[in-house]
Design a protein around this motif. Sequence first.
Motif, PDB file in Angstrom:
ATOM      1  N   GLY A   3    -102.697-119.743  -1.192  1.00  0.00           N
ATOM      2  CA  GLY A   3    -101.278-119.823  -1.173  1.00  0.00           C
ATOM      3  C   GLY A   3    -100.262-118.498  -1.081  1.00  0.00           C
ATOM      4  N   MET A   4    -101.162-117.408  -1.984  1.00  0.00           N
ATOM      5  CA  MET A   4    -100.486-116.350  -1.809  1.00  0.00           C
ATOM      6  C   MET A   4    -100.585-115.697  -0.617  1.00  0.00           C
ATOM      7  SD  MET A   4    -101.554-114.362  -5.270  1.00  0.00           S
ATOM      8  CE  MET A   4    -101.688-115.265  -6.763  1.00  0.00           C
ATOM      9  N   ARG A   5    -101.706-115.703   0.253  1.00  0.00           N
ATOM     10  CA  ARG A   5    -101.696-115.234   1.729  1.00  0.00           C
ATOM     11  C   ARG A   5    -100.811-115.892   2.561  1.00  0.00           C
ATOM     12  NH1 ARG A   5    -103.212-111.235   5.068  1.00  0.00           N
ATOM     13  NH2 ARG A   5    -103.835-111.982   7.016  1.00  0.00           N
ATOM     14  N   LEU A   6    -100.717-117.383   2.325  1.00  0.00           N
ATOM     15  CA  LEU A   6     -99.751-117.815   3.206  1.00  0.00           C
ATOM     16  C   LEU A   6     -98.213-117.204   2.846  1.00  0.00           C
ATOM     17  CD1 LEU A   6     -99.129-120.169   5.295  1.00  0.00           C
ATOM     18  CD2 LEU A   6     -98.859-121.818   3.381  1.00  0.00           C
TER      19      LEU A   6
ATOM     20  N   ASP B 110     -96.009-105.233  -1.917  1.00  0.00           N
ATOM     21  CA  ASP B 110     -96.440-105.896  -3.116  1.00  0.00           C
ATOM     22  C   ASP B 110     -97.042-107.058  -3.191  1.00  0.00           C
ATOM     23  OD1 ASP B 110     -96.930-104.973  -5.940  1.00  0.00           O
ATOM     24  OD2 ASP B 110     -94.811-105.215  -6.331  1.00  0.00           O
ATOM     25  N   LEU B 111     -96.331-108.074  -2.464  1.00  0.00           N
ATOM     26  CA  LEU B 111     -96.907-109.419  -2.051  1.00  0.00           C
ATOM     27  C   LEU B 111     -98.251-109.462  -1.395  1.00  0.00           C
ATOM     28  CD1 LEU B 111     -93.574-111.140  -0.980  1.00  0.00           C
ATOM     29  CD2 LEU B 111     -94.832-111.153  -3.206  1.00  0.00           C
ATOM     30  N   VAL B 112     -98.311-108.683  -0.503  1.00  0.00           N
ATOM     31  CA  VAL B 112     -99.796-108.521   0.296  1.00  0.00           C
ATOM     32  C   VAL B 112    -100.675-107.846  -0.446  1.00  0.00           C
ATOM     33  CG1 VAL B 112    -100.688-107.219   2.243  1.00  0.00           C
ATOM     34  CG2 VAL B 112     -98.529-107.991   2.542  1.00  0.00           C
TER      35      VAL B 112
ATOM     36  N   ALA C 201    -106.276-110.998  -4.920  1.00  0.00           N
ATOM     37  CA  ALA C 201    -106.676-112.741  -5.339  1.00  0.00           C
ATOM     38  C   ALA C 201    -107.965-113.016  -4.460  1.00  0.00           C
ATOM     39  CB  ALA C 201    -105.452-113.416  -5.318  1.00  0.00           C
ATOM     40  N   THR C 202    -107.613-112.669  -3.018  1.00  0.00           N
ATOM     41  CA  THR C 202    -108.659-113.147  -2.066  1.00  0.00           C
ATOM     42  C   THR C 202    -110.039-112.556  -2.321  1.00  0.00           C
ATOM     43  OG1 THR C 202    -106.899-113.523  -0.295  1.00  0.00           O
ATOM     44  CG2 THR C 202    -109.272-113.366   0.113  1.00  0.00           C
ATOM     45  N   THR C 203    -109.923-111.305  -2.777  1.00  0.00           N
ATOM     46  CA  THR C 203    -111.277-110.623  -2.699  1.00  0.00           C
ATOM     47  C   THR C 203    -111.874-110.952  -4.012  1.00  0.00           C
ATOM     48  OG1 THR C 203    -110.049-108.582  -1.708  1.00  0.00           O
ATOM     49  CG2 THR C 203    -111.833-108.182  -3.229  1.00  0.00           C
ATOM     50  N   VAL C 204    -111.249-111.232  -4.992  1.00  0.00           N
ATOM     51  CA  VAL C 204    -112.083-111.711  -6.568  1.00  0.00           C
ATOM     52  C   VAL C 204    -112.411-112.884  -6.176  1.00  0.00           C
ATOM     53  CG1 VAL C 204    -109.843-112.498  -7.724  1.00  0.00           C
ATOM     54  CG2 VAL C 204    -111.866-111.495  -8.809  1.00  0.00           C
ATOM     55  N   ALA C 205    -111.582-113.819  -5.533  1.00  0.00           N
ATOM     56  CA  ALA C 205    -112.138-115.484  -5.490  1.00  0.00           C
ATOM     57  C   ALA C 205    -113.329-115.387  -4.629  1.00  0.00           C
ATOM     58  CB  ALA C 205    -110.951-116.196  -5.063  1.00  0.00           C
ATOM     59  N   MET C 206    -113.405-114.761  -3.478  1.00  0.00           N
ATOM     60  CA  MET C 206    -114.341-114.586  -2.743  1.00  0.00           C
ATOM     61  C   MET C 206    -115.750-113.944  -3.295  1.00  0.00           C
ATOM     62  SD  MET C 206    -114.038-116.251   0.024  1.00  0.00           S
ATOM     63  CE  MET C 206    -115.307-115.876   1.205  1.00  0.00           C
TER      64      MET C 206
ATOM     65  N   CYS D 147    -104.469-117.813 -10.939  1.00  0.00           N
ATOM     66  CA  CYS D 147    -103.420-119.000 -10.843  1.00  0.00           C
ATOM     67  C   CYS D 147    -102.010-118.621 -11.536  1.00  0.00           C
ATOM     68  CB  CYS D 147    -104.252-120.005 -11.416  1.00  0.00           C
ATOM     69  SG  CYS D 147    -105.821-120.391 -10.705  1.00  0.00           S
ATOM     70  N   LYS D 148    -102.193-117.645 -12.665  1.00  0.00           N
ATOM     71  CA  LYS D 148    -100.769-117.645 -13.081  1.00  0.00           C
ATOM     72  C   LYS D 148     -99.835-116.690 -12.340  1.00  0.00           C
ATOM     73  CE  LYS D 148    -100.585-118.378 -17.154  1.00  0.00           C
ATOM     74  NZ  LYS D 148     -99.778-119.569 -17.855  1.00  0.00           N
ATOM     75  N   ARG D 149    -100.490-116.069 -11.496  1.00  0.00           N
ATOM     76  CA  ARG D 149     -99.674-114.827 -10.685  1.00  0.00           C
ATOM     77  C   ARG D 149     -98.901-115.967  -9.324  1.00  0.00           C
ATOM     78  NH1 ARG D 149     -97.252-110.965 -12.194  1.00  0.00           N
ATOM     79  NH2 ARG D 149     -97.365-109.960 -10.414  1.00  0.00           N
ATOM     80  N   ALA D 150     -99.421-116.882  -9.045  1.00  0.00           N
ATOM     81  CA  ALA D 150     -99.164-117.695  -7.786  1.00  0.00           C
ATOM     82  C   ALA D 150     -97.602-118.062  -7.958  1.00  0.00           C
ATOM     83  CB  ALA D 150    -100.158-118.776  -7.549  1.00  0.00           C
ATOM     84  N   PRO D 151     -97.081-118.750  -9.104  1.00  0.00           N
ATOM     85  CA  PRO D 151     -95.565-119.118  -8.916  1.00  0.00           C
ATOM     86  C   PRO D 151     -94.667-117.972  -8.676  1.00  0.00           C
ATOM     87  CG  PRO D 151     -96.702-120.259 -10.641  1.00  0.00           C
ATOM     88  CD  PRO D 151     -97.711-119.075 -10.224  1.00  0.00           C
ATOM     89  N   ALA D 152     -94.881-116.804  -9.456  1.00  0.00           N
ATOM     90  CA  ALA D 152     -93.937-115.608  -9.103  1.00  0.00           C
ATOM     91  C   ALA D 152     -94.023-114.988  -7.695  1.00  0.00           C
ATOM     92  CB  ALA D 152     -94.178-114.543 -10.094  1.00  0.00           C
TER      93      ALA D 152
END
Length: 538
Positions: free
Chosen positions: A304-307, A338-340, A346-351, A381-386
């Motif tokens: 979702g952050m990437r999108l 900052d968003l990127v 997030a992507t790097t740690v999840a993968m 997951c906590k960062r996603a809403p902001a």
Amino acid sequence: MSVTHEVTNQVPPLVYDVADDPALLAALSRAGAGWAAGEVHELGRLAGGEQAQEWGRIVNENEPVLRTHDRRGHRIDEVEFHPHWHDLMRVAVSHGLQAAPWRDGRAGAHAARAAKLYVWGQVEAGHTCPISMTYAAVPALRATPELAQRYEPLLASTEYDFGLREPGTKRGLIAGMSMTEKQGGSDVRANTTTARPAGDGSFRLVGHKWFTSAPMSDLFLTLAQAPGGLSCFLLPRVLPDGSRNPIRLQRLKDKLGNRSNASSELEYEDAVGWLVGAEGRGVRTIIEMVNNTRLDCALGSASGMRLGAVRAVHHASHRQAFGKALVEQPLMANVLADLVVEADAATTVAMRLAAAGDRVGDEQEQAFRRLGLAVTKYWVCKRAPAHAAEALECFGGNGYVEESGMPRLYREAPLMSIWEGSGNVAALDALRAMARQPESVAAFFGEVELASGGDARLDDAVGRLKRELSDVDDLEFRARRVVESMALVLQGSLLVRDGDPAVADAFCASRFAGDWGLAYGTLPPGTDTSAILGRARV
């Protein structure tokens, strides 16, 4: 037509290959799953195409409908979905996003599946819930080999076969999970659903479940109080003799987001189930399923952050204000960069955690995964809403309109922080892992310190974290702060070692050196925003 209706300064549609994501592709290669890049791109082109984007819009505007009875008054407990829900599910299953990796012997199979889930989930997040639960059900079922032998091949099948039939007669199965009860959400040991032995190897379950997602799944894993204590059971919707298991759907939940996916309250009226794992060991049996769904929560938030970042950069690249594109305005460039940065981290740690799932024989990796999953589930997951809120704001008023797609992303963002243990549960679980499995702490710092000497700001942050962990006073009260620090140093280490240099530098300057404000868009002067934004241009 009147000249007042001339349309100018509007942004063209975003049609692209979702898999054109540098952080994702680099992580896929590091995980030894580069062989899957072609299929990931195939799925990415489909995900970024007009047809799939339209499917996602339509299934959220045409929500599932509960039919408890047929027109003659017979109880049927069916949920009707829009046909495009099945299109989304069919693509996901045919590409093996559910349980296929468990029967794929290739190195990196789980990392490849994670990349595909991350890409396809950007079309529509709701349908990834049953996909995730199906993936997570297999290791839990393996606690009872005869059940795994019967159902695992069908759970891993790449054929989507929707419909209410006896599982053994179907070409593929979807699994769900039903644990939460009215009297207590996260405290599953307080469950009151009972299971009594039937004398034929099965049990009869009676009770009410407060939240069961994807109630049209073929099989469910659930918890109930057996004579030997809280235990895990497998319940099919249709029994081996072809009769319906008395699992009664009471209502569908009216949720904030995740609207395409049916979530329900249900009751077991002497429902038939089979024990999974040892009696009285239900939490231990189900925890493997929970750990895998937690990984998918982190992947879903990163997706979702990437999108959000890609959409925001696309909008700002084509929208003019004050004589130039928004993306060329320094302050907007700061926000977008900052968003990127957040999305890349997030992507790097999840993968990285997905890759650990492929290394089941490596004790160090599994110890790292245990603690790394808990801290990452909490923070990402906590960062996603902001993140979603800031990405939406980049559109101005256009972002507040449903047609932009941003409100759906915004409504979806809080879900992953709640699902499979809200913030406090995840933070406390990290403390529990450190206390019960001290080897996980050594494995965690072993991973983090692979970047030692790569950035002084990161090294200082690791030192501060170690001092924080050495102070056990009020540790539970400080749990969020401690786990946040752990998540950040893990992300920072991975970026310093393997990330884009501009992203890693911005991350360390802002997240560790204190050169950052409380909102996105407060990166320090000198940040290479041009290089960072290039990672989100499609």
